[in-house]
Design a protein around this motif. Structure first.
Motif, PDB file in Angstrom:
ATOM      1  N   ILE A 101     -56.970  20.471  17.891  1.00  0.00           N
ATOM      2  CA  ILE A 101     -58.421  20.614  17.956  1.00  0.00           C
ATOM      3  C   ILE A 101     -58.950  20.775  16.533  1.00  0.00           C
ATOM      4  O   ILE A 101     -58.374  21.495  15.714  1.00  0.00           O
ATOM      5  N   ARG A 102     -60.042  20.074  16.258  1.00  0.00           N
ATOM      6  CA  ARG A 102     -60.585  20.001  14.905  1.00  0.00           C
ATOM      7  C   ARG A 102     -62.067  20.375  14.914  1.00  0.00           C
ATOM      8  O   ARG A 102     -62.846  19.770  15.653  1.00  0.00           O
ATOM      9  N   GLY A 103     -62.421  21.340  14.077  1.00  0.00           N
ATOM     10  CA  GLY A 103     -63.826  21.698  13.930  1.00  0.00           C
ATOM     11  C   GLY A 103     -64.452  21.075  12.699  1.00  0.00           C
ATOM     12  O   GLY A 103     -65.676  21.083  12.553  1.00  0.00           O
ATOM     13  N   TYR A 104     -63.602  20.526  11.819  1.00  0.00           N
ATOM     14  CA  TYR A 104     -64.055  19.978  10.541  1.00  0.00           C
ATOM     15  C   TYR A 104     -63.297  18.679  10.262  1.00  0.00           C
ATOM     16  O   TYR A 104     -62.183  18.478  10.764  1.00  0.00           O
ATOM     17  N   LEU A 105     -63.889  17.821   9.448  1.00  0.00           N
ATOM     18  CA  LEU A 105     -63.271  16.533   9.143  1.00  0.00           C
ATOM     19  C   LEU A 105     -62.345  16.698   7.940  1.00  0.00           C
ATOM     20  O   LEU A 105     -62.768  16.566   6.782  1.00  0.00           O
ATOM     21  N   ALA A 106     -61.091  17.008   8.196  1.00  0.00           N
ATOM     22  CA  ALA A 106     -60.134  17.308   7.132  1.00  0.00           C
ATOM     23  C   ALA A 106     -58.780  16.699   7.477  1.00  0.00           C
ATOM     24  O   ALA A 106     -58.525  16.306   8.613  1.00  0.00           O
ATOM     25  N   GLY A 107     -57.908  16.635   6.466  1.00  0.00           N
ATOM     26  CA  GLY A 107     -56.536  16.213   6.694  1.00  0.00           C
ATOM     27  C   GLY A 107     -56.424  14.818   7.278  1.00  0.00           C
ATOM     28  O   GLY A 107     -57.051  13.863   6.807  1.00  0.00           O
ATOM     29  N   HIS A 108     -55.612  14.687   8.318  1.00  0.00           N
ATOM     30  CA  HIS A 108     -55.363  13.389   8.952  1.00  0.00           C
ATOM     31  C   HIS A 108     -56.650  12.748   9.468  1.00  0.00           C
ATOM     32  O   HIS A 108     -56.852  11.542   9.328  1.00  0.00           O
ATOM     33  N   ALA A 109     -57.536  13.568  10.036  1.00  0.00           N
ATOM     34  CA  ALA A 109     -58.795  13.025  10.562  1.00  0.00           C
ATOM     35  C   ALA A 109     -59.629  12.414   9.434  1.00  0.00           C
ATOM     36  O   ALA A 109     -60.208  11.331   9.582  1.00  0.00           O
ATOM     37  N   GLU A 115     -60.600   5.505   5.855  1.00  0.00           N
ATOM     38  CA  GLU A 115     -60.140   4.116   5.947  1.00  0.00           C
ATOM     39  C   GLU A 115     -61.058   3.252   6.802  1.00  0.00           C
ATOM     40  O   GLU A 115     -60.783   2.072   7.020  1.00  0.00           O
ATOM     41  N   GLY A 116     -62.146   3.844   7.295  1.00  0.00           N
ATOM     42  CA  GLY A 116     -63.140   3.063   8.033  1.00  0.00           C
ATOM     43  C   GLY A 116     -63.088   3.217   9.537  1.00  0.00           C
ATOM     44  O   GLY A 116     -63.955   2.703  10.253  1.00  0.00           O
ATOM     45  N   GLU A 117     -62.078   3.934  10.045  1.00  0.00           N
ATOM     46  CA  GLU A 117     -61.988   4.143  11.484  1.00  0.00           C
ATOM     47  C   GLU A 117     -63.054   5.148  11.929  1.00  0.00           C
ATOM     48  O   GLU A 117     -63.290   6.141  11.239  1.00  0.00           O
ATOM     49  N   ARG A 118     -63.668   4.899  13.066  1.00  0.00           N
ATOM     50  CA  ARG A 118     -64.659   5.843  13.595  1.00  0.00           C
ATOM     51  C   ARG A 118     -64.286   6.337  14.980  1.00  0.00           C
ATOM     52  O   ARG A 118     -65.068   7.000  15.652  1.00  0.00           O
ATOM     53  N   GLU A 119     -63.048   6.021  15.386  1.00  0.00           N
ATOM     54  CA  GLU A 119     -62.536   6.514  16.667  1.00  0.00           C
ATOM     55  C   GLU A 119     -61.182   7.145  16.424  1.00  0.00           C
ATOM     56  O   GLU A 119     -60.302   6.540  15.806  1.00  0.00           O
ATOM     57  N   LEU A 120     -61.011   8.366  16.889  1.00  0.00           N
ATOM     58  CA  LEU A 120     -59.758   9.088  16.726  1.00  0.00           C
ATOM     59  C   LEU A 120     -59.354   9.656  18.077  1.00  0.00           C
ATOM     60  O   LEU A 120     -60.065  10.484  18.645  1.00  0.00           O
ATOM     61  N   CYS A 121     -58.236   9.161  18.616  1.00  0.00           N
ATOM     62  CA  CYS A 121     -57.736   9.628  19.916  1.00  0.00           C
ATOM     63  C   CYS A 121     -58.802   9.466  21.002  1.00  0.00           C
ATOM     64  O   CYS A 121     -58.950  10.330  21.882  1.00  0.00           O
ATOM     65  N   PRO A 126     -69.243  10.365  14.236  1.00  0.00           N
ATOM     66  CA  PRO A 126     -70.508   9.851  13.722  1.00  0.00           C
ATOM     67  C   PRO A 126     -70.364   9.293  12.309  1.00  0.00           C
ATOM     68  O   PRO A 126     -69.428   9.631  11.584  1.00  0.00           O
ATOM     69  N   GLU A 127     -71.297   8.437  11.911  1.00  0.00           N
ATOM     70  CA  GLU A 127     -71.330   7.914  10.550  1.00  0.00           C
ATOM     71  C   GLU A 127     -71.836   8.994   9.588  1.00  0.00           C
ATOM     72  O   GLU A 127     -72.441   9.990   9.995  1.00  0.00           O
ATOM     73  N   ILE A 154     -52.827  10.076  20.440  1.00  0.00           N
ATOM     74  CA  ILE A 154     -52.979   9.503  21.776  1.00  0.00           C
ATOM     75  C   ILE A 154     -54.283  10.026  22.372  1.00  0.00           C
ATOM     76  O   ILE A 154     -54.723  11.132  22.043  1.00  0.00           O
ATOM     77  N   SER A 155     -54.901   9.232  23.216  1.00  0.00           N
ATOM     78  CA  SER A 155     -56.185   9.632  23.794  1.00  0.00           C
ATOM     79  C   SER A 155     -55.982  10.371  25.115  1.00  0.00           C
ATOM     80  O   SER A 155     -54.920  10.279  25.747  1.00  0.00           O
ATOM     81  N   ARG A 156     -57.006  11.081  25.509  1.00  0.00           N
ATOM     82  CA  ARG A 156     -57.022  11.770  26.809  1.00  0.00           C
ATOM     83  C   ARG A 156     -56.746  10.769  27.924  1.00  0.00           C
ATOM     84  O   ARG A 156     -55.947  11.032  28.840  1.00  0.00           O
ATOM     85  N   GLU A 157     -57.428   9.619  27.840  1.00  0.00           N
ATOM     86  CA  GLU A 157     -57.305   8.604  28.895  1.00  0.00           C
ATOM     87  C   GLU A 157     -55.874   8.087  29.006  1.00  0.00           C
ATOM     88  O   GLU A 157     -55.341   7.904  30.107  1.00  0.00           O
ATOM     89  N   ALA A 158     -55.224   7.856  27.837  1.00  0.00           N
ATOM     90  CA  ALA A 158     -53.858   7.343  27.857  1.00  0.00           C
ATOM     91  C   ALA A 158     -52.881   8.380  28.395  1.00  0.00           C
ATOM     92  O   ALA A 158     -51.940   8.039  29.120  1.00  0.00           O
ATOM     93  N   ILE A 159     -53.090   9.636  28.049  1.00  0.00           N
ATOM     94  CA  ILE A 159     -52.217  10.711  28.543  1.00  0.00           C
ATOM     95  C   ILE A 159     -52.229  10.741  30.070  1.00  0.00           C
ATOM     96  O   ILE A 159     -51.181  10.818  30.716  1.00  0.00           O
ATOM     97  N   ILE A 160     -53.419  10.651  30.642  1.00  0.00           N
ATOM     98  CA  ILE A 160     -53.551  10.712  32.109  1.00  0.00           C
ATOM     99  C   ILE A 160     -53.056   9.416  32.741  1.00  0.00           C
ATOM    100  O   ILE A 160     -52.302   9.442  33.725  1.00  0.00           O
ATOM    101  N   ALA A 161     -53.438   8.274  32.157  1.00  0.00           N
ATOM    102  CA  ALA A 161     -53.053   6.971  32.729  1.00  0.00           C
ATOM    103  C   ALA A 161     -51.541   6.782  32.717  1.00  0.00           C
ATOM    104  O   ALA A 161     -50.978   6.194  33.652  1.00  0.00           O
ATOM    105  N   GLN A 162     -50.881   7.278  31.670  1.00  0.00           N
ATOM    106  CA  GLN A 162     -49.428   7.124  31.563  1.00  0.00           C
ATOM    107  C   GLN A 162     -48.660   8.208  32.321  1.00  0.00           C
ATOM    108  O   GLN A 162     -47.436   8.205  32.335  1.00  0.00           O
TER     109      GLN A 162
END
Length: 315
Positions: A101-109, A115-121, A126-127, A154-162
């Motif tokens: 869980i992340r409250g701030y945009l740091a580290g890996h996020a 690198e231009g990604e706007r979706e994480l897990c 937001p921009e 991994i995303s919430r959806e993938a965890i449940i779907a798999q």
């Protein structure tokens, strides 16, 4: 330097042994776990070649403090802490995900965002954010648990779907993750710190979800100093951190990020000593109390003796 690099104990009733990146875990009667927090240190999913004195004690004691402080949110695995570097608890069946869980945009996020990604897990970011900005609200970015190598987003959806975690259980894990982060953030604030991000591991014991492993330690979490945070953000200056990030930064500056063909830089006595001192500083800031050095003597003999006495009591 009297550090715990590895243990090779043999306890009565021992049914399994597992050496993780930084912990040695003994299973007793398929019912209890003896978790020894060694002084090994890992970064970028690689165990570094030298152990850091007192690191295991720092992490074990911080985790014990926070596990005790969150038992009203959900039960945890701990039965006793018989030694500064050891926790004994009930064996749980772990979920095969780590709840980050992340409250701030740091580290890996931040590296992903830069690198231009706007979706994480599966979470849309937001921009217009800068490194270390506070997020509009905390986001959960799970990872798969890798026994060897790198954990994977991994995303919430993938965890449940798999079928990795049932939807019913996952909803509970999310709720616990947010509640634990809120508690951790409040406790950090009381110490003049910001809990930037952290991760939790959960399992089941007798059908009930419980909290496992360590929580809110500088290995599993990132902390900023609250004083001056806003000013540093406005001036685009790096944040003062209380986390293992300083080790990662030292490795990056010396050409190592765990990638193929890269070699860990030499860990001199001075480097090892400085990392040990930083961990003790982390302890005193996060726990709010002076670090108590263990009595001089053979550290492995002390650990083994304390565990044997505790197991007799539990048994």
């Amino acid at each position: 330097m009297n550090a715990i690099n590895e243990t090779n104990f043999n306890f009565e009733g021992q049914t399994a042994f597992y050496r993780g990146k930084v912990r040695d875990v003994y299973t007793i009667a398929d019912e209890y776990l003896v978790m020894v927090a060694s002084d090994r240190i890992s970064a970028f999913d690689v165990v570094l070649p030298r152990a850091i004195p007192y690191k295991g004690q720092v992490l074990n004691q911080i985790a014990a403090k926070f596990l005790e402080a969150t038992v009203d949110i959900l039960p945890n695995w701990v039965l006793t802490v018989p030694d500064p570097s050891v926790t004994i608890g009930k064996k749980c069946e772990p979920f095969k995900v780590e709840m980050v869980i992340r409250g701030y945009l740091a580290g890996h996020a931040w590296r992903t965002y830069r690198e231009g990604e706007r979706e994480l897990c599966g979470v849309i970011l937001p921009e217009g954010l800068k490194e270390n900005d506070k997020l509009p609200e905390p986001i959960i970015t799970p990872t798969t648990k890798a026994a060897v190598g790198h954990d994977e987003d991994i995303s919430r959806e993938a965890i449940i779907a798999q079928g990795i975690v049932s939807e019913e259980d996952y909803v509970q894990l999310e709720g616990y993750t947010r509640a634990l982060y809120q508690r951790g953030a409040e406790m950090a604030q009381a110490r003049g710190l910001i809990l930037v991000d952290t991760k939790y591991e959960f399992g089941k014991s007798e059908g009930e979800i419980c909290l496992m492993d360590e929580i809110h330690t500088p290995d599993s979490s990132r902390y900023f100093y609250a004083e001056g945070y806003e000013e540093r953000q406005q001036e685009d200056k790096p944040q003062r951190q209380l986390s293992k990030e300083f080790v990662r930064q030292w490795l990056i500056e010396n050409g190592f990020q765990g990638k193929d063909g890269q070699h860990v830089p030499e860990m001199t006595d001075e480097i090892v000593q400085s990392i040990s001192e930083r961990y003790i500083e982390l302890y005193e800031h996060i726990a709010g109390e002076k670090f108590i050095y263990p009595e001089a003597g053979e550290v492995l003999a002390r650990v083994e003796n304390n565990v044997r006495q505790a197991l007799q009591t539990i048994g």
